[in-house]
Structure formats: structure tokens, C-alpha cells
Scaffold this active site. Sequence first.
Site, PDB file in Angstrom:
ATOM      1  N   PRO A  32       0.885  -1.200  -0.071  1.00  0.00           N
ATOM      2  CA  PRO A  32      -0.056  -0.075   0.065  1.00  0.00           C
ATOM      3  C   PRO A  32       0.867   1.128   0.100  1.00  0.00           C
ATOM      4  O   PRO A  32       1.783   1.211   0.736  1.00  0.00           O
ATOM      5  CB  PRO A  32      -0.765  -0.156   1.288  1.00  0.00           C
ATOM      6  CG  PRO A  32       0.048  -0.898   2.087  1.00  0.00           C
ATOM      7  CD  PRO A  32       0.821  -1.807   1.194  1.00  0.00           C
ATOM      8  N   MET A  33       0.381   2.111  -0.997  1.00  0.00           N
ATOM      9  CA  MET A  33       1.243   3.508  -0.751  1.00  0.00           C
ATOM     10  C   MET A  33       0.207   4.602  -1.016  1.00  0.00           C
ATOM     11  O   MET A  33      -0.750   4.499  -1.569  1.00  0.00           O
ATOM     12  CB  MET A  33       2.219   3.529  -2.446  1.00  0.00           C
ATOM     13  CG  MET A  33       3.296   2.595  -2.339  1.00  0.00           C
ATOM     14  SD  MET A  33       4.253   2.298  -3.920  1.00  0.00           S
ATOM     15  CE  MET A  33       2.860   1.217  -4.397  1.00  0.00           C
ATOM     16  N   VAL A  34       0.367   5.589   0.056  1.00  0.00           N
ATOM     17  CA  VAL A  34      -0.567   6.700   0.043  1.00  0.00           C
ATOM     18  C   VAL A  34      -0.838   7.505  -1.246  1.00  0.00           C
ATOM     19  O   VAL A  34       0.348   7.959  -1.554  1.00  0.00           O
ATOM     20  CB  VAL A  34      -0.087   7.739   1.114  1.00  0.00           C
ATOM     21  CG1 VAL A  34      -1.056   8.810   1.419  1.00  0.00           C
ATOM     22  CG2 VAL A  34      -0.215   7.019   2.581  1.00  0.00           C
ATOM     23  N   GLN A  88      -6.617  -1.219   2.823  1.00  0.00           N
ATOM     24  CA  GLN A  88      -5.998  -0.722   3.949  1.00  0.00           C
ATOM     25  C   GLN A  88      -6.761   0.369   4.457  1.00  0.00           C
ATOM     26  O   GLN A  88      -6.759   1.409   4.098  1.00  0.00           O
ATOM     27  CB  GLN A  88      -4.421  -0.603   3.459  1.00  0.00           C
ATOM     28  CG  GLN A  88      -3.680  -0.230   5.079  1.00  0.00           C
ATOM     29  CD  GLN A  88      -2.356   0.228   4.877  1.00  0.00           C
ATOM     30  OE1 GLN A  88      -2.019   1.281   4.430  1.00  0.00           O
ATOM     31  NE2 GLN A  88      -1.415  -0.749   4.937  1.00  0.00           N
ATOM     32  N   CYS A 117       2.529   3.737   9.188  1.00  0.00           N
ATOM     33  CA  CYS A 117       2.807   5.172   8.949  1.00  0.00           C
ATOM     34  C   CYS A 117       3.566   5.903   9.918  1.00  0.00           C
ATOM     35  O   CYS A 117       3.044   6.051  11.157  1.00  0.00           O
ATOM     36  CB  CYS A 117       1.473   5.939   8.496  1.00  0.00           C
ATOM     37  SG  CYS A 117       1.911   7.657   8.137  1.00  0.00           S
ATOM     38  N   LYS A 156      -0.811  -4.145   9.174  1.00  0.00           N
ATOM     39  CA  LYS A 156       0.668  -3.547   8.687  1.00  0.00           C
ATOM     40  C   LYS A 156       1.477  -3.053   9.997  1.00  0.00           C
ATOM     41  O   LYS A 156       0.864  -2.282  10.637  1.00  0.00           O
ATOM     42  CB  LYS A 156       0.233  -2.745   7.774  1.00  0.00           C
ATOM     43  CG  LYS A 156       1.666  -2.013   7.382  1.00  0.00           C
ATOM     44  CD  LYS A 156       2.873  -2.698   6.603  1.00  0.00           C
ATOM     45  CE  LYS A 156       4.017  -1.845   6.164  1.00  0.00           C
ATOM     46  NZ  LYS A 156       3.740  -0.786   5.357  1.00  0.00           N
ATOM     47  N   HIS A 188       7.208  -4.133   8.479  1.00  0.00           N
ATOM     48  CA  HIS A 188       8.209  -3.423   7.975  1.00  0.00           C
ATOM     49  C   HIS A 188       9.487  -3.271   9.050  1.00  0.00           C
ATOM     50  O   HIS A 188       9.208  -2.798  10.176  1.00  0.00           O
ATOM     51  CB  HIS A 188       7.609  -1.799   7.766  1.00  0.00           C
ATOM     52  CG  HIS A 188       8.566  -1.077   7.171  1.00  0.00           C
ATOM     53  ND1 HIS A 188       8.286   0.327   6.745  1.00  0.00           N
ATOM     54  CD2 HIS A 188       9.880  -0.672   7.111  1.00  0.00           C
ATOM     55  CE1 HIS A 188       9.363   0.878   6.078  1.00  0.00           C
ATOM     56  NE2 HIS A 188      10.393   0.408   6.515  1.00  0.00           N
TER      57      HIS A 188
END
Length: 225
Positions: A32-34, A88, A117, A156, A188
Site C-alpha cells: 500500500p502506498m498513500v 488498507q 505510517c 501492517k 516493515h
Amino acid sequence: PPPLPPPYPRNHLLTLLRRHNPTATHALTVAPMVDQSDLPFRLLCRKYSANLAYTPMIHSQMFATNTHYRAKFWSGSTPEPDRPLIAQLCGSDPASVLYTAKTVENGVDGVDINCGCPQNIAKRGRYGAFLLEMPEVLLGVVSMLRRELRVPVSVKVRLLPEELGGVEGSLALYRALVAAGACLICVHGRNRFQKGANTGPCDWAAIKRVVDDPEIGGKVPVLAN
């Protein structure tokens, strides 16, 4: 609270992948990428062999209260070429997280809670990596979703900073997440201070410990991010 539903089988992710591609052997995942991992980008990645993707991070409070935001992130369905897909979400308010998850669950294959985040806006909003430091809130959200949704719930995560337990504290928290109903953990291998110029190397040894832990990787799939 009522007891949790029975856990998903350890191989549920592979079963899901093979529902869409019978020859799948492992997950090749688009993280997932904002504001980046939207439908055209996901379809492009799938063209080059990705077989699992996440939506961009959806802010649950905004989704629940702002019709324009909701329309931007959710059309009501997902095309078959973009499956399997995990939505997400970010947020710590149970009502808005549940509303968002219930709205999208029929068009996705799983719902993920963003605890990765590290930005200051996530601190103000009580989500992302800062939610890892509010374990009672986080575990409550995860168990609520596990009870209420028909699709798997995943989380995540980042590693906890050293002063908050480091790797050992992280492992204890991830075990609690699995016990609360998380069906997949994506790790992560950095803490929330490791960003920008201070990003530094990923702690692959810590991720291996997550995979090898019988109460985490022994029970649910683990993705490395």
C-alpha cells in the site's frame, strides 16, 4: 465480549491466491502506498506478475464523514482483474473503522489496519505506527473487525522503538495481535523514527524472528515490507 470466530487456516492466503490463479505458489504483493497504489497502478503491477495488492491507505474517519472522500476511494466494487485485493484502513475510532470496513468488505478479499505510517499527521490522528503504542485500542479494533467482518483482518506493522520494547516488545505485541484475530501480519523492519534521512537498513533478522515465532508465523502468514 463474545468469543472470536475460529481462526483461519494457516494456508488461507495461498488458498485465496489459488482461487484466482491455480498455479500460484507464493504472494507477490504490491504494498500500500498513500495516493499511489490506485487501480491503474495495481493493474499495471499485476501485468508484471503481482498477484496480491492493497488499496491506498483509506482514512476511516474521512471515509465515514466526507462523501467526496468516500467517492474518491470507493466505487462500490472491484474488477475481477484486480483481485485478490486488500483494503488498507487507518484509524483508531471503532465506529468509523467498522463503518468503512463494512462498506468495502463485499468488494475486497481482506481488510488491513495500517500501523506503519511514521508521519506526524499519524500521531495527531492516532493511527499508523503510533497506534502500536496504544495496544489496548489497537487490539480492540482488531478483535472487533474479526468478529464483524466476513473477510480476514490483517495488520501492517513496524518495529517498536527500543525505549518501548524494541524487537522483544514487538514480538509480544504481534503475538497479541494474532490472538486478537489478525489473520496476516505484514512487517516493515524499521521503527517509526527510521524515516527520511534516518531511514537506515531494514532489520531482516527481526522479520525472520516474526516468521519463526510459533505464535506468529506459526499461525498466520507473514509478509515482509
